[in-house]
Scaffold this motif. Structure first.
Motif, PDB file in Angstrom:
ATOM      1  N   THR A 356       0.840  -1.204   0.000  1.00 12.87           N
ATOM      2  CA  THR A 356       0.000   0.000   0.000  1.00 12.87           C
ATOM      3  C   THR A 356       0.869   1.246   0.000  1.00 12.87           C
ATOM      4  OG1 THR A 356      -1.645  -1.230   1.281  1.00 12.87           O
ATOM      5  CG2 THR A 356      -1.898   1.158   1.178  1.00 12.87           C
ATOM      6  N   GLY A 357       1.963   1.220   0.791  1.00 11.04           N
ATOM      7  CA  GLY A 357       2.871   2.368   0.820  1.00 11.04           C
ATOM      8  C   GLY A 357       3.522   2.626  -0.521  1.00 11.04           C
ATOM      9  N   ARG A 361       3.078   5.947  -2.739  1.00 14.53           N
ATOM     10  CA  ARG A 361       4.225   6.744  -3.203  1.00 14.53           C
ATOM     11  C   ARG A 361       4.142   6.988  -4.704  1.00 14.53           C
ATOM     12  NH1 ARG A 361      10.115   4.114  -2.794  1.00 14.53           N
ATOM     13  NH2 ARG A 361       9.154   2.802  -4.400  1.00 14.53           N
ATOM     14  N   MET A 402       5.349   6.844   2.591  1.00 13.23           N
ATOM     15  CA  MET A 402       5.337   5.400   2.372  1.00 13.23           C
ATOM     16  C   MET A 402       5.690   4.665   3.670  1.00 13.23           C
ATOM     17  SD  MET A 402       7.667   3.084  -0.227  1.00 13.23           S
ATOM     18  CE  MET A 402       9.113   3.131   0.825  1.00 13.23           C
ATOM     19  N   TRP A 403       6.722   5.131   4.367  1.00 14.80           N
ATOM     20  CA  TRP A 403       7.135   4.466   5.603  1.00 14.80           C
ATOM     21  C   TRP A 403       6.129   4.690   6.716  1.00 14.80           C
ATOM     22  CZ3 TRP A 403      10.150   0.583   5.859  1.00 14.80           C
ATOM     23  CH2 TRP A 403      11.126   0.405   4.893  1.00 14.80           C
ATOM     24  N   PHE A 405       2.907   4.723   6.241  1.00 19.04           N
ATOM     25  CA  PHE A 405       1.875   3.715   5.978  1.00 19.04           C
ATOM     26  C   PHE A 405       2.371   2.323   6.402  1.00 19.04           C
ATOM     27  CE2 PHE A 405      -0.869   6.654   4.232  1.00 19.04           C
ATOM     28  CZ  PHE A 405      -2.014   6.066   3.735  1.00 19.04           C
ATOM     29  N   PHE A 406       3.661   2.083   6.235  1.00 20.67           N
ATOM     30  CA  PHE A 406       4.224   0.793   6.645  1.00 20.67           C
ATOM     31  C   PHE A 406       4.174   0.632   8.166  1.00 20.67           C
ATOM     32  CE2 PHE A 406       8.356  -1.507   7.692  1.00 20.67           C
ATOM     33  CZ  PHE A 406       7.749  -2.752   7.695  1.00 20.67           C
ATOM     34  N   CYS A 408       2.172   2.342  10.142  1.00 26.03           N
ATOM     35  CA  CYS A 408       0.844   2.702  10.652  1.00 26.03           C
ATOM     36  C   CYS A 408       0.171   1.578  11.452  1.00 26.03           C
ATOM     37  CB  CYS A 408      -0.045   3.140   9.490  1.00 26.03           C
ATOM     38  SG  CYS A 408      -1.525   4.038  10.031  1.00 26.03           S
TER      39      CYS A 408
END
Length: 1482
Positions: A356-357, A361, A402-403, A405-406, A408
């Motif tokens: 997802t991240g 991005r 992106m990170w 979301f990772f 999260c």
């Protein structure tokens, strides 16, 4: 047992029912095995697909989930049967045999189903339909009979039978659903379904979305990919294309819809609307990731609970069937299954979050690019927004999101983990658990403080790193000048000073990194120490007594509880970064855009939208920024198919007028009208315009691609354009001709070549309108005349194209059909030359005067090949071509050698790294690590011994209890101290290595011969100082610490388990072999994928910077869609690399986690058996299981860090390779003290039979040259390109290798002098002006030897005194990087002033006046003759007439002196080469 009594009727016989239950399983096995093993015969699928992963039956995932649950229940049934059988005197196989056969049938059913589905043979589902029906009926009968006999929920077998009946019923429902929905089997016309487009595309190789649930969860489909990487390197072709759902365009469209949905009647302020859009577009998969994480975290608590249960069961031995779940072996199996599920769900959570991240991005990067395409040019030109800022937004801020979301899922999972952990600890330890948790909570803010300081230190370090790289870049770009002036040590000292400041910050960074590592290791020790010490005093003799079950169960819980608290700082830090990044993104997306009537039409043919022609601008007022208009009252018309010239002084608005017509300026009022040639209708939407900007803009592509600019190749036209722009001689000097990649910003080209390629691009296009903005600025007069005559007046006029030409070359005005004269931002006059002669006679007279002067100055110069001098002769190139055939034959061998090299770890680079650490730090590092981990094991062993003896101590009321506590406290305190020592040792070792390697690298580069810089791209050398040095500074120490810690912990764990249960050693060998092969294959694939990810990121970022710099050109040509498409290609290439790398990491972790689970199972079973047979203490059993639980994590980190270290050591290897460069011979036979004071006093130069070459592998560039230059003589050197003129001057500075002969200056052979002394005595002015960032004073006199009066005198001689006096600060006024705040001509004048400051007796001018206009040059020539009247001046001619006043002229050809005499003498010889040059010059 009641369940198996024989009553009246077979159905009341338990044994018969168990036998009846075998019928479905036997049927399935006998009916499917022939099909599975014999194959499908000659049948084939009706639909052709490239991948056998087409999963199209309804309820596919539900079937897999139900099958997994079915297998788990059957395992429980087998276990229950075995345990029940153990309490009977006789053996009852029917208690577990049917369940075993059922398990085999369940596995067969899913394999059979998978083959039917992927091969598309739905008729064979009949076997499964019959199986599920029979299984459901038999289990239901059995369940009913149990109920009839009064067996209820209290009996485990009753519950298991009910669950099995339910599962078989659900699977039967799934089967019926497939048949009914697809109309299979007995239906005459089944529903037709087509496979997804991705599965019909052979290029799509990322199959994670398409494989079955088992392959998804274990990444089984990656096996072939990982193993193939061992045979052949991974490249973009290997990894193929992204699936459609993962492509940047798909996710951008999803994000755009979400953005549009936020645009309500009342727009949201700030960045909130972006967060809402991101949630709408990508929130759903994030919820799935969080769900997986919740399940994984809950399953994670099974480990401590099972350890506690197993330890308690050691005191009970065997148990009754009613307490099934209390059986130690059952708990061991349940622990194993829980670990498998927990790791599977955890990796699934990671995968979904990272995927997802990556999608997010890509979507944001595409959104940013679309915004750039509409960005107002004034944002860039006025400095409101820089290219660096936008590239930072793309490279850093999108990665922050992106990170975030990772990480999260951690935000949601951490509170659950903490609450559950504390509750379970409380159930085991009582109040003391809360005290331990309080210690962790109190120390957590301290950890956050350290993380914040770490971030600040990194930011501060980054500032000094940027400053160091800026200075290093200037040093590398000006290295030739620095060597010639002997200033390299001054600039090296400047870089070293900045490096010292950077290292001071790195030291702070290392300190906080050490503290962070220390706290990660010390907090658990401190918490455990506190808990157990308090527990012994508070709960001694109570129900919460410190038994092995309590101690090791709580210890395992602590390992779980500490993890989220450690992650807290990282997650919060990432959240803050994401908030800042979204705020910056919001500001960028809200920036000003240009006015666009409608989106540009996609070009399908060459003439689709090229029919437009600018007609007029009426009453136009245009501006770059808010405020006064830059262009006022613009009323112009442009005649169709004719040549319009725009002239005027510098800064009057000529270029702005072109950009206003292109729509790049903000329009205050007025109209720009374009007309359509085909329909003659007026409209405001313009088509494509061939535009050559004043500042040349080129792509990082081949020469041919830059000229074609995506137009269809036309060989005849291409050759014609090449001829018009005089590019063929330049192309011939390139190794690959016009297929040579010219580098970013055309780095390998001179200004003249870049300008001509841009003009060639404009000429090649089939547009009706051509805008040329000062195309002659970087060209000599010969090239300018040829381009004007053949290109503009002939080629473009023949094609009847409308040409608008901005120029300073007034001699071309008679050729213009229409002239527009600009002055102070408005149109002074317009018309034909005759019209202006009548209307503005004064202006016309002024033009005529300037035209006459320019005609006198115009010289048809020697045709200069403007590409850089070839670094090797044609002979060398020929040799290389001959060698190519021999190398192709050894391709196979080299490939094998490369593959062998890829599988081995670069130990030599590791040895280089450790050697740089020194003899003191290296032993300290090794010893501290070994001691620390030995102590950690000792602490746990003492705890096991203590807890095992605790009950005896309580009963005997012995004082030995206090001894145990004191020893435990002492060991823990010593462990905490050693944690600090090891973390400091690692970081300080890293700092020492960083300092040593950078110092050696800088020293080597500064002392290296010029040949290194001529043959190695400067970008490559700069990368050693930037990316590679950064890796050595910050990444290697952390990776080394993590690798050593993981390895030693893993070794400790294996050692402890082997000590507790020696039987484990038998199982260790196959597990070790499996680990070896997994890491062997993973490391190769991981390294390739990491390099591929890095290599695909650079073109992506480069595409952004290129687009921003060439935004005006792209929009003028209407090529927005093409560049957007190119961006999508670059983004997808980077994302597919990232996805494969992420999938490879998951592949590794799943396998290592599963091996870890097997380690736990083997250790648990062996420990239980050992305890039952030999009375092994419960404390040691708990110790072994606690260590076994951590093995999987250690295995993961060992392999991951080993792969990372391998990549990082590549940086050490590259830096080390450059360090071994052979330096110039700086020492001479004479010492500086032996050189006479004031040498050279007269400037007499004697060259005797001199032959020199650039390198020992090349042919000589000067051959047997002899000359005598008397003191004070003015010598001019001329000749064609490559004749050896510049080599002649460089030989005086010993920049070339001398083969034979000597140069004697004022009686001293320069070969005997130290290089530093020799070069410091001469002055030289190069063709390319070089200025450095700093003050004007520093640029003129870096050695700080000259007084202010001497500097002002030099500036006055160079005609720069008025310019410098007008600047704030005068001599202390700042010069920007490269001298960009001065014009090209002014920069050259500063270089002249620099030479005057040195006041040496010998001055060399290497085409030094190339960038100066004729009037200034003539003044300077007189000044040089006056100021250097008594000194020796050697001038390499740019304009031949400039050396007519020389005392002696040397004409060179092919490295030899062709003519050598006074100019008058040579001119009298009509057949002399020099006289031919002068005749061509008139």
């Amino acid at each position: 047992m009641i369940a198996y009594k024989v009553d009246n009727g077979l159905l009341n016989n338990g044994c018969f029912l168990d036998a009846l239950g075998l019928v479905p399983h036997v049927f399935l096995l006998f009916s499917t095995f022939p099909i599975l093993f014999i194959g499908w015969g000659s049948q084939s699928s009706k639909v052709h697909i490239h991948h056998s992963t087409w999963l199209h039956f309804p309820g596919h995932n539900l079937r897999w989930l139900l099958t997994v649950v079915l297998l788990f229940v059957l395992v429980c049934e087998i276990a229950e049967g075995i345990v029940s059988d153990g309490f009977n005197q006789s053996r009852h196989l029917h208690l577990y045999m049917p369940a075993g056969l059922g398990m085999l049938a369940a596995i067969t059913s899913i394999v059979y189903y998978h083959n039917i589905e992927t091969s598309n043979f739905p008729k064979l589902l009949i076997a499964l339909l019959i199986y599920w029906t029979l299984a459901f009926i038999t289990k239901t009968i059995k369940f009913v009979k149990y109920d009839d006999h009064g067996i209820g929920l209290m009996q485990l077998r009753f519950c298991i039978t009910g669950l099995l009946a339910l599962l078989y019923g659900l699977l039967l429902g799934v089967e019926v659903n497939v048949i009914l929905r697809r109309r299979y089997m007995w239906f005459p016309c089944p529903t037709e379904v087509k496979p997804p487009d991705d599965l019909q595309d052979l290029g799509v190789r990322f199959l994670q979305p398409f494989v079955n649930l088992l392959s998804k969860s274990t990444y089984w489909w990656m096996n072939t990919f990982i193993t193939s990487a061992h045979k052949r390197p991974i490249d973009l072709k290997t990894i193929g294309k992204l699936p459609i759902s993962m492509r940047a365009l798909t996710n951008f469209q999803r994000l755009r819809k979400a953005f549009d949905a936020q645009k309500g009647p009342v727009p949201l302020k700030g960045s909130r609307w972006i967060w809402l859009a991101l949630r709408q577009a990508f929130g759903r998969p994030l919820v799935l990731s969080i769900t997986f994480r919740f399940i994984a975290d809950l399953l994670g608590f099974a480990g401590p609970l099972c350890i506690s249960g197993i330890n308690e069961s050691q005191n009970m031995h065997f148990i009754s069937s009613e307490a099934f779940l209390a059986n130690a072996y059952v708990l061991a199996v349940l622990l194993f299954l829980a670990l498998l599920l927990q790791r599977t769900f955890l990796q699934a959570s990671y995968y979904v979050a990272i995927e997802t991240g990556i999608k997010l991005r890509a979507a944001i990067q595409t959104k940013i690019y679309h915004k750039i395409m509409r960005l107002c040019t004034s944002n860039m030109s006025m400095g409101d927004m820089t290219t660096a800022q936008i590239c930072s937004l793309v490279a850093r801020d999108t990665n922050h999101l992106m990170w975030f979301f990772f990480l999260c899922p951690n935000l949601w999972a951490m509170p659950v983990q903490i609450v559950m952990g504390v509750l379970l600890l409380y159930s085991l330890l009582g109040v003391s658990a809360l005290i331990g948790a309080t210690v962790i909570v109190i120390l957590a803010p301290l950890q956050y403080f350290v993380a914040t300081r770490l971030s600040r230190a990194q930011k501060s370090t980054l500032e000094y790193t940027s400053e160091r790289l800026k200075k290093t870049n200037e040093l590398l770009r000006g290295i030739k000048l620095l060597k010639l002036y002997a200033w390299e040590h001054i600039f090296r000292s400047s870089v070293e000073e900045t490096r010292r400041q950077e290292l001071r910050n790195l030291r702070t960074f290392a300190l906080y990194t050490s503290l962070s590592i220390f706290m990660n290791a010390a907090i658990p020790i401190a918490a455990v120490l506190t808990i157990f010490a308090v527990h012994v005093h508070v709960h001694s003799g109570t129900d919460f007594d410190l038994s092995p079950a309590v101690a090791f169960g709580s210890l395992s819980l602590f390992h779980i509880l500490v993890t989220p608290l450690f992650l807290l700082s990282s997650v919060l830090h990432s959240t803050v970064k994401a908030l800042v990044s979204v705020q910056k993104l919001s500001e960028f997306l809200g920036s000003t855009e240009i006015e666009i009537d409608q989106d540009p039409v996609v070009q399908t043919t060459a003439t689709d939208n090229n029919n437009s022609n600018i007609k007029s601008i009426v009453n136009g007022y245009f501006t770059w920024t808010q405020g006064c208009p830059t262009l006022s009252n613009i009323d112009i018309k442009v005649p169709f198919g004719q040549l319009t010239m725009i002239v005027g002084q510098v800064g009057c608005g000529k270029s702005s007028l072109l950009l206003a017509a292109l729509g790049e300026m903000q329009k205050i009022s007025g109209n720009i009208t374009w007309n359509n040639i085909l329909t003659a209708c007026v409209f405001r939407k313009r088509g494509s315009v061939a535009y050559a900007s004043q500042r040349p803009w080129l792509l990082n592509a081949t020469v041919e691609e830059n000229i074609l600019f995506d137009m269809a190749p036309n060989e005849k036209r291409y050759k014609e354009v090449i001829e018009v722009c005089q590019l063929q001689p330049d192309i011939d000097t390139l190794p690959q001709g016009d297929q040579t990649v010219i580098g970013e910003r055309g780095i390998i080209l001179s200004g003249g070549q870049r300008q001509r390629i841009c003009v060639a691009r404009a000429l090649y296009q089939h547009t009706n309108v051509v805008f040329l903005d000062d195309p002659f600025s970087a060209l000599d007069i010969h090239l300018s005349d040829h381009l004007m005559r053949e290109g503009i007046l002939k080629l473009l006029r023949q094609e009847k194209r409308t040409v608008v030409l901005v120029t300073h070359k007034l001699q071309y005005l008679p050729h213009a059909d229409w002239i527009i004269a600009m002055r102070d931002g408005t149109v002074q006059t317009q018309g034909t030359l005759k019209d202006i002669q009548c209307a503005e006679p004064e202006l016309f007279e002024q033009w005529r005067t300037l035209m006459n002067r320019q005609d006198k100055e115009n010289t048809t110069e020697l045709k200069r090949k403007s590409f850089r001098r070839p670094m090797y002769s044609t002979d060398t190139l020929a040799t290389e071509d001959e060698d190519e055939d021999s190398t192709t034959s050894t391709d196979e061998d080299s490939l094998r050698a490369e593959l062998r090299h890829r599988t081995t770890i670069p130990w030599s680079s590791f040895a280089t790294y450790l050697r740089a650490a020194g003899l003191l730090l290296l032993p300290l590092l090794v010893l501290s690590q070994l001691t620390k981990h030995s102590l950690m094991v000792a602490i746990d062993f003492w705890l096991a011994h203590w807890t095992s003896q605790h009950i005896k101590l309580i009963k005997n009321d012995s004082k030995a209890s206090m001894l145990y506590i004191r020893v435990f406290c002492g060991l823990c305190a010593l462990g905490i101290v050693l944690c600090l020592v090891t973390s400091l040792a690692v970081e300080w070792t890293g700092l020492r290595v960083s300092r040593e390697l950078h110092c050696s690298l800088l020293r080597t580069i500064v002392l290296a011969p010029m040949r290194l810089f001529e043959t190695t791209p400067l970008g490559n050398i700069l990368n050693r100082f930037s990316a590679d040095t950064n890796t050595i500074d910050q990444h290697i120490p952390v990776t080394l610490e993590c690798l050593s810690r993981s390895t030693l912990l893993c070794v400790s764990a294996v050692g402890v388990i082997s000590y507790v249960t020696p039987l484990f050693l038998f199982a260790l060998l196959p597990l070790a072999v499996a680990c070896y092969f997994i890491q062997k294959y993973f490391r190769v694939a991981s390294r390739d994928l990491q390099q591929l990810e890095d290599s695909t990121e650079m073109p992506l970022l480069s595409h952004y910077s290129q687009t921003i710099e060439g935004l005006t050109t792209i929009r003028a040509f209407r090529h927005e869609q093409r560049f957007k498409k190119k961006l999508l290609e670059h983004t997808d290439a980077n994302n597919i690399s990232s996805l494969f790398l992420m999938a490879a990491n998951r592949w590794l972790e799943v396998r290592m986690e599963y091996i870890g689970a097997f380690v736990v199972l083997i250790a648990a079973v062996a420990s239980i058996s050992n305890a039952l047979c030999s009375q092994l203490s419960a404390g040691l059993v708990g110790l072994g299981l606690t260590y076994a639980l951590m093995v999987s994590n250690y295995l993961n980190w060992i392999v991951r860090n080993l792969a990372d270290m391998e990549v990082h050591l590549g940086c050490v290897k590259r830096v080390s390779g450059l360090i071994h460069t052979q330096p110039e011979s700086y020492d001479g036979l004479m010492t500086p003290a032996q050189v006479p004071a004031g040498w050279p006093k007269y400037g007499e130069i004697q060259i005797k039979n001199l032959s020199v070459r650039y390198d020992s592998s090349l042919k000589p560039v000067l051959r047997h040259v002899s000359a005598h230059i008397r003191p004070g003589q003015k010598v001019g050197i001329c000749g064609r390109t490559g004749s050896g003129k510049s080599s002649f001057s460089l030989a005086l500075f010993r920049m070339l290798d001398t083969i034979e002969g000597q140069i004697v200056i004022d009686g001293i052979d320069i070969a005997k002098l130290p290089l530093q002394t020799l070069r410091s005595k001469f002055s030289i002015i190069l063709q390319d002006p070089i200025l450095f960032s700093g003050t004007i004073r520093f640029n003129l006199d870096p050695e700080r030897k000259a007084t202010d009066q001497m500097l002002w005198e030099a500036l006055e001689i160079a005609q720069l005194m008025p310019v410098v006096k007008a600047l704030p600060g005068g001599l202390d006024a700042m010069v920007t990087e490269g001298g960009e705040n001065f014009s090209q001509g002014q920069r050259q004048l500063f270089c002249l002033a620099r030479a005057f400051v040195r006041k040496s007796s010998i001055l060399i001018m290497d085409e030094a006046t190339a960038s100066i206009d004729m009037a200034t040059e003539s003044i300077l020539q007189k000044v040089v003759m006056t100021a250097f009247a008594d000194r020796t001046v050697v001038t390499i001619a740019h304009r031949v007439h400039t050396i007519l006043g020389s005392d002696v002229v040397i004409v060179m050809k092919h490295g030899a002196i062709l003519e050598y005499d006074e100019p008058d003498v040579l001119l009298e010889q009509k057949d002399s080469v020099f006289s031919a040059f002068v005749r061509a010059d008139k």
